[in-house]
Design an enzyme around this catalytic site. Structure first.
Site, PDB file in Angstrom:
ATOM      1  N   ASP A  22     -49.092  -9.740 -15.711  1.00  0.00           N
ATOM      2  CA  ASP A  22     -48.199  -9.114 -16.678  1.00  0.00           C
ATOM      3  C   ASP A  22     -48.861  -9.061 -18.054  1.00  0.00           C
ATOM      4  O   ASP A  22     -48.807  -8.049 -18.748  1.00  0.00           O
ATOM      5  CB  ASP A  22     -46.885  -9.882 -16.736  1.00  0.00           C
ATOM      6  N   GLU A  49     -48.102  -6.484 -10.485  1.00  0.00           N
ATOM      7  CA  GLU A  49     -48.557  -7.294 -11.616  1.00  0.00           C
ATOM      8  C   GLU A  49     -49.516  -8.388 -11.166  1.00  0.00           C
ATOM      9  O   GLU A  49     -50.507  -8.655 -11.834  1.00  0.00           O
ATOM     10  CB  GLU A  49     -47.368  -7.912 -12.343  1.00  0.00           C
TER      11      GLU A  49
END
Length: 112
Positions: free
Chosen positions: A39, A111
């Site tokens: 992320d 992610e």
């Protein structure tokens, strides 16, 4: 997996971990830590891309673009395009509820 990602994994265990959601039954590891790291990496890469692409744009103009690109829905759509639905290990009920729409479990895998 190279055809989907453009990357050859040196350590296949990292790929397996990245594709294992925390809901997966009897999984020794899951992708939560890789998702956390991914992320941040995704955010940095997208911010840099927008910074370069729109050199004169104020923060108020590029922030909405950034948010749209790193959004869970966008990551989930990428997971669908990469055909990760059948590769991600997750609780079957979770996958069934999300079928077709991607769901956050796919965003998490992208992610990771």
């Amino acid at each position: 997996m190279k055809a989907k990602t453009g990357y050859v994994f040196k350590d296949i265990r990292l790929l397996e971990t990245a594709l294992t959601h925390s809901s997966a039954v009897k999984a020794a590891t899951n992708n939560q830590r890789l998702e956390f790291l991914g992320d941040r990496v995704l955010g940095l890469v997208v911010a840099d891309m927008l910074f370069e692409k729109f050199p004169d744009a104020p923060e108020g103009e590029i922030a909405p673009r950034f948010n749209a690109l790193v959004d869970a829905r966008t990551c989930s759509e990428i997971g669908i395009e990469m055909q990760l639905e059948d590769l991600v290990r997750a609780d079957s009920a979770l996958k069934m509820r999300s079928r077709g729409s991607g769901g956050n479990y796919l965003a998490d895998a992208v992610e990771a």
